[in-house]
Structure formats: structure tokens, C-alpha cells
Enzyme design. Structure first.
Site, PDB file in Angstrom:
ATOM      1  CE  LYS B  51      -4.297  -1.394   0.564  1.00 47.34           C
ATOM      2  NZ  LYS B  51      -5.636  -1.052  -0.429  1.00 47.34           N
ATOM      3  CB  SER B 302      -0.392  -8.165  -1.156  1.00 43.02           C
ATOM      4  OG  SER B 302      -1.314  -9.101  -0.375  1.00 43.02           O
TER       5      SER B 302
END
Lengths: 317, 317
Positions: B51, B302
């Protein structure tokens, strides 16, 4: 005694490029403000440990004719997998002599890289390896006591100096001294202002004692074997001792509990799985603040081959 | 609808260089021979998740005057920490609106990056964030529904294409679609022969259903909230849906058990701590062999922000 030079290390870096992962420096926002921290995650090498660098360089350095006859190593740890994996990248046979008490998973991993594993009683592993060398005309790849192995491990120091030229402290595990010799040589040559400090378990603090005494001190294997850090039970050789005397600033020791705590922090805050030997640097950073210089710090996380049950255990603690 | 282009992604890469870790591709010697595997470990970003790339790019794109007034985000997850961390690198204030039921550790982490955390009842978080934007003249940084965020996440795809131009399959988690949109755009543009396949939990398989239906399908939050993968409970926006329709080859789903197994494999064989959302790619690789093309495969891990107890649990299983 001739020491490995920065040119040897640069040549090793060219030689092993592409076969090993060029690991990044990972910034740690959770570190102390006056001791900014980066992790060098060598546990992310394909075999889970830095050992691949030295093995790859040593095999690359052989002339093609010798190399084609294959390589031999004796080890029950990460060096076995490193030699097996590196040999496969050259398409040559690897014969790994392991004690017959080696856990099956390590035997399977080494075989998984295509090596021939030879199981012998633990007292016979060196002689069995030398016999194989003789019989096959193959070359023995030692785990740390060789300039090519030291130069290969030194590429880690080269990368640290490239990525963080203003580094002030590097913490590196010490066992046989291949890793610490190579890294200290590179870092002290390229960043003379930086300090390189070795870290050992208290329970296997023979290198620290040797450096203080100015001569190699022998700890019997039963004494060194007490530590949970199974990768840090070897002793220095004359060659690595000479490098550490020339380049290493200090050695600090850490307790078994400190090692376990550091493994947990690496997992939760660093998102890295480290074996006990790979966590001693962080253990020193967290627990030996008074013994270490402040400033930009790099910790070498040397390996990540750990039993899942031990990892689960330190996480649950 | 205007889609993000490879030029936007290249510009984002220049913009965020130095502020994010350029993660390596990690080869996995334990993978199937006909499906060679590399991991892209975005869990190793300083905040523990990809992110940061999108947040950093979005904030970098603001003109200096707007930026100086600070940024606002609403999130209880990795986006909160990403915006807080990125804002700090620019020396600007960050206001993060979090539901008052957010676990204390996430609040503390976000505050640890210097952000102002505003706790509100969960239903009010969007309105509270918009109020702050109004009051402070600050800019809202959305978690995925913005071209600058998509372009930032797309830098992962750019790096994959640079490091492994012959990649044949990329597996990427799908939630709101920012990550998958960016990566699919980059990889399909630079490596037209590669396939990019999204992965969702079966229990939050709304994006798969939407792509099959050709229109956005709504799953109520209670239905999506059933999955252990707390980072994959968002739904696509019009913007990310348009990218996925243009670039994504397929979406597969995985079970909760498959996610847990993959977390364990990432820890023991990959030496990486992944959160459940970060493990879905490997879950698909391990469990959906028949549904996936063979060949050189990259899995995007991720994120790695997971409760230690859950990690210990999957290791002990």
C-alpha cells in the site's frame, strides 16, 4: 597470511551475480530514532541462507576441468544445501557427506537440489569426504576456511556499502568466521568510518574469547553445542581469525532468551522468518544498547532455516 | 473511462524511488519443475504491505501547496499505515480516521508513524474523513479508487517485467482492485505473452462474480467479512473494474484452509511472514493447478501484518 581484498570481493560479486539474490536493505521504522535500522535479509537466498554466496563463488573459481569432476562437502547445515544448489547451477555432481544423525528434512532438502548424500557416523565425516575427493578427483568446498568462500560472503558487505554508504554499524553473526571476515573486509575498506561488530551466543562465545586473548581459544564441541543457534557452533580457523583481527571492531554476546525474543521481533515487525543464528544481530541491537555505537545500523539476518515448531513457540511466548 | 497507462506507472516509479523498497524476485527451488516460481515480497515494505507505493505516489503528485495542508485517509488496515508513513516522508500532517473498534495495535502503529488518529463509530468514518478534508483543506487519499494509487501499485508490475521479462503468469490478490489493476496494466503492456490472474477468497469472491457477469456485483459486507483475509474484503470501484476488464485474464478463488496452508508454506519454505491476504496467490498456485497456465510464475505476496497467534497457529497445524 594473505587476506582477502576488496578486489577479490568485487570479482566474486561479478561471478555470482544472477545466481544469488541481491538482497535489499529493509528499513525498520520501529527502530530507535538515534539508531536507524536496516535488515539485510540473507534468509531470502534460495536455500534460505547466505552460504550460497561463498559456495557459488568457490565453485565458479574452479577451472572447468576440475569443476566437471564435481564437488564434495561435509555439513549437516546450510552449507550442505548451498553446495548442492550451487553445483546444480553449474550442472556438476555434488557429493555431500552428512552425519547419520542428520534430521531427515535436511537430507531431503539437500537431495532435492540434486546432490548425492552420503551418510556416515559423525566422527567419520571429514575422512569420508576426503576419501570421496580422492576417489572421484572432485574438489572439496569448505564451509568457511577458504579465501574464495570468504570473498563470496564478503559480497554482502559490498552491497551494504553500495546501498548505504553512510552506514555506521554493521552487526554480523560469528561462527567459523567466513561471513564476518568477508563482510568486515568489505565494509571497513569501503566505509572506514563504520564499525563492524560480531555477535555470538554467550553459550558459544569462543570467537570473542579468542579475539580478546589474541590467540585461538578452543571450546570443546559439547560446550558450543549448548546454544539454540545451531549455525553458530563452529570455531574460527587461522584464516578467519586473521581477518577478524585485522577488520572486526568487537564481538558482543547474547543470551538464549534474547535470541528467541529477536526471532519473534523479526517475524512480527520484520516479517522475516529467521533461524536462531540469523537473529543474534537483532538480539544484540535490542539487548546490548550500551555496548554498541549509535547511528545508522545494518543487521545481517544470515539464515531462515528453522523448525516450524520452534518458530511457533517464539511467537506464542 | 480513462485508464492508467504504462507511462503513468513509469512516472510513479521515478517518483517513489528511494521511499519504497525495490523488492527482489525470490526464486523458489521447491516449486514444480514445469511451473518455476518467484515470490515478489511486498510484505517487506517498511509498513509491511504494498500500500505504501500507491500512497507515496498519490501524495507525491499533489502540488506543494495542497500537500502542505496535509492528507486524510479512512482505513483500519494497511492503507492507514501507508498514508501515515508516506506523509511523514514529506513532513506533512496525516489524519487517519479509524473505526472505534480498531485493534489497539493498529492504532498504535499508525500513531507511531506520526499520524493523528481520529476514532469514530464505524458507520461515520467516511463522513468524518470528509469533514476533516473540509475543515483542514487537506486532501483525501483513497485506498484504491484513484489513478495515482493504481499507478503506484503498478510499479510492482513494472519491476516484475524488468526482472523477469519472460514471465508467463502473475498471481495477484484482488480486493478493491488497486493492486491488481496496476499490476495487470504494467505486465500485460510490457509482457503481452504473460497472463495475469487475480486471486480472491471464495468467501469474498465478488470481483470474480463481477467479471463473469460483466457488471459490478454487490456482496454485502457481512458476506465478505467471513474470510480470514481481512485485506481482501473491499469491492471493486468503477475505475478498477474497468482496468480489470481491460487487462486481467481471469480470477480464481481459494478456500480458507488453502490460505492457511499457504501462509505456513511461505513461512517455512519462503521464510516470509505473510498475512492471509498476502498468501492467496500461493494458495492458488498450490491448490488450483488445473485452473492455471504452466510456466514461469510470479506470486505477489502483498502484505505481512498478521497477529502472531494466527501465524503460530498455522505453523503448528
Amino acid at each position: 597470511m594473505e587476506l582477502v581484498t576488496i578486489d577479490d570481493i568485487r570479482a566474486a560479486a561479478d561471478r555470482i551475480s544472477g545466481a544469488v539474490v541481491r538482497t535489499p536493505l529493509l528499513p525498520c521504522p520501529w527502530a530507535d530514532a538515534d539508531r536507524p535500522l536496516w535488515l539485510k535479509p540473507e534468509n531470502l537466498q534460495p536455500i534460505g541462507a547466505f552460504k550460497l554466496r561463498g559456495a557459488q563463488n568457490a565453485i565458479a573459481r574452479l577451472d572447468e576441468r576440475s569443476r566437471s569432476r564435481g564437488v564434495v562437502a561435509y555439513s549437516s547445515g546450510n552449507h550442505a544445501q548451498a553446495v548442492a544448489y550451487a553445483a546444480r547451477t553449474f550442472g556438476i555432481p555434488a557429493h555431500i557427506v552428512m552425519p547419520d544423525v542428520t534430521p531427515q528434512v535436511k537430507i531431503d532438502n539437500t537431495r532435492g537440489y540434486g546432490a548425492e548424500v552420503v551418510l556416515v557416523p559423525i566422527a567419520e565425516r571429514e575422512s569420508a569426504a576426503l576419501e570421496l575427493v580422492e576417489k572421484l578427483g572432485a574438489v572439496l568446498v569448505p564451509p568457511f576456511d577458504h579465501p574464495d568462500v570468504i570473498a563470496g560472503q564478503g559480497t554482502i558487505g559490498l552491497e551494504i556499502a553500495e546501498d548505504l554508504p553512510g552506514v555506521e554499524l554493521v552487526l554480523v553473526p560469528v561462527s567459523g568466521g567466513g561471513l564476518s571476515s568477508g563482510i568486515a573486509t568489505a565494509v571497513k575498506t569501503l566505509c572506514p568510518g563504520a564499525r563492524v561488530v560480531g555477535v555470538e551466543p554467550e553459550l558459544a562465545g569462543d570467537a570473542r574469547e579468542s579475539l580478546r586473548a589474541g590467540t585461538l581459544v578452543d571450546w570443546p564441541i559439547e560446550r558450543r553445542a549448548r546454544t539454540i543457534a545451531d549455525g553458530l557452533r563452529s570455531q574460527l580457523s587461522d584464516l578467519t581469525f586473521a581477518h577478524l583481527r585485522a577488520y572486526l571492531d568487537d564481538i558482543v554476546t547474547v543470551s538464549e532468551d534474547e535470541i528467541r525474543t529477536a526471532m519473534g521481533v523479526l517475524a512480527t515487525k520484520g516479517r522475516l522468518v529467521a533461524e536462531p543464528s540469523g537473529a543474534v544481530g537483532l538480539a544484540a541491537y535490542l539487548s546490548r544498547v550500551g555496548d554498541l555505537p549509535r547511528g545508522r545500523t545494518v543487521i545481517v539476518v544470515s539464515g531462515g532455516n528453522v523448525a516450524p515448531s520452534l518458530l511457533a513457540d517464539v511467537l506464542g511466548a
